[in-house]
Design an enzyme around this catalytic site. Structure first.
Site, PDB file in Angstrom:
ATOM      1  N   GLU A  45       0.827  -1.205   0.000  1.00 24.70           N
ATOM      2  CA  GLU A  45       0.000   0.000   0.000  1.00 24.70           C
ATOM      3  C   GLU A  45       0.861   1.254   0.000  1.00 24.70           C
ATOM      4  O   GLU A  45       1.970   1.265   0.547  1.00 24.70           O
ATOM      5  CB  GLU A  45      -0.939   0.061   1.216  1.00 24.70           C
ATOM      6  CG  GLU A  45      -2.195  -0.778   1.091  1.00 24.70           C
ATOM      7  CD  GLU A  45      -2.030  -2.134   1.729  1.00 24.70           C
ATOM      8  OE1 GLU A  45      -2.943  -2.965   1.600  1.00 24.70           O
ATOM      9  OE2 GLU A  45      -0.979  -2.377   2.349  1.00 24.70           O
ATOM     10  N   THR A  46       0.316   2.295  -0.609  1.00 24.93           N
ATOM     11  CA  THR A  46       0.876   3.643  -0.594  1.00 24.93           C
ATOM     12  C   THR A  46      -0.240   4.595  -0.194  1.00 24.93           C
ATOM     13  O   THR A  46      -1.374   4.452  -0.660  1.00 24.93           O
ATOM     14  CB  THR A  46       1.417   4.026  -1.986  1.00 24.93           C
ATOM     15  OG1 THR A  46       2.501   3.152  -2.326  1.00 24.93           O
ATOM     16  CG2 THR A  46       1.911   5.460  -2.018  1.00 24.93           C
TER      17      THR A  46
END
Length: 278
Positions: A45-46
């Site tokens: 995830e970002t």
């Protein structure tokens, strides 16, 4: 240019836990750009920090390399720790698609070292595909009813009889990919100490190092089935089998038919910083 930090969430040392890239001042980025950046960063995830839309401290958007998520545990915990470096506040309120998430920050020598969050209270139901799932996992039975919890992501829980059995799992990831829009969480343990592994080809994750959004539902699952008391905090160790040990703490307060609070907490450390030219 956009600045970012990488936080190893649910970790006490770098290169442990689950990493998340946190981009600051992202209001000028489109959703398409955010998705392409997340694909380029290639972590599970970002997150992107934007100005709040309501009464929170910031609006957070969460992207995997393939899609946007309404809520996720380790990315939000890492984001809260990253934002804590820019404020003296001990509380943060982060807006997400699942509502505003409250965080308490813990500091040592002026630096944020841990955070706790109040998670959305999930709904749950039977999975209804038990035989197919057990075959994909290569096991014959679950020590608990197989149920699916929804708190933004959808988490399925399968119980194993021992830590050794959990560590020995070798799932058929092609078969697991037919379980769309859900993560498969396998767990074992007793009392307040539990181990977990999460597999989710549907979310683009072969195996996750720390699944914070599943920690609260696991505490609920254990309490509902009589393994712990409601209000009791548990430790969940995940990521051991992939060399990223991650320690999460979770507690579900209330009772099965009236949950009042789901709390998840853990440490986090800064691994790196950088800038993209965009």
């Amino acid at each position: 240019m956009h600045h970012y930090v990488i936080i190893d969430a649910f970790a006490s040392a770098p290169l442990e836990g689950n990493p998340v890239t946190v981009f600051f001042d992202a209001d000028d980025l489109s959703a398409t750009q955010m998705q392409r950046i997340a694909r380029e960063m290639n972590l599970s995830e970002t997150t992107f920090v934007l100005k709040p839309r309501n009464c929170g401290d910031a609006l957070i958007r969460i992207f995997t390399p393939v899609n946007e998520l309404p809520f996720a545990g380790h990315p939000l915990l890492g984001t809260a720790i990253a934002l804590g470096a820019h404020t003296d506040n001990h509380r943060l309120f982060l807006e997400t698609q699942m509502g505003t998430i409250a965080f308490e920050l813990e500091r040592q020598n002026g630096s944020v070292v841990a955070a706790s969050m109040d998670q959305p209270i999930p709904t749950w139901t039977a999975l209804g595909r038990d035989v197919e799932l057990l075959k994909a996992l290569g096991i014959s039975d679950s020590t608990f009813p197989i149920e699916i919890y929804h708190n933004g992501p959808r988490h399925v829980f399968v119980g194993l009889p021992s830590i050794a059995a959990l560590s020995a799992l070798h799932p058929d990831h092609r078969a697991l990919s037919s379980f769309h829009d859900m993560a498969i969480n396998c767990f074992a343990g007793a009392g307040r100490r539990w181990r977990s592994r999460m597999f989710s080809p549907a979310y683009g994750v072969v195996e996750d190092a720390a699944t914070g959004s599943a920690a609260g539902p696991l505490a609920i699952h254990l309490a509902r089935h009589g393994q712990i008391e409601f209000g009791q905090q548990i430790e969940i160790l995940q990521g051991v089998e992939i060399g990223r040990p991650s320690l999460m703490f979770a507690r579900a307060e209330g009772r099965a038919d009236q949950l009042t609070r789901v709390e998840v907490s853990g440490n986090g450390v800064t691994f790196g910083r950088g800038t993209i030219v965009l």
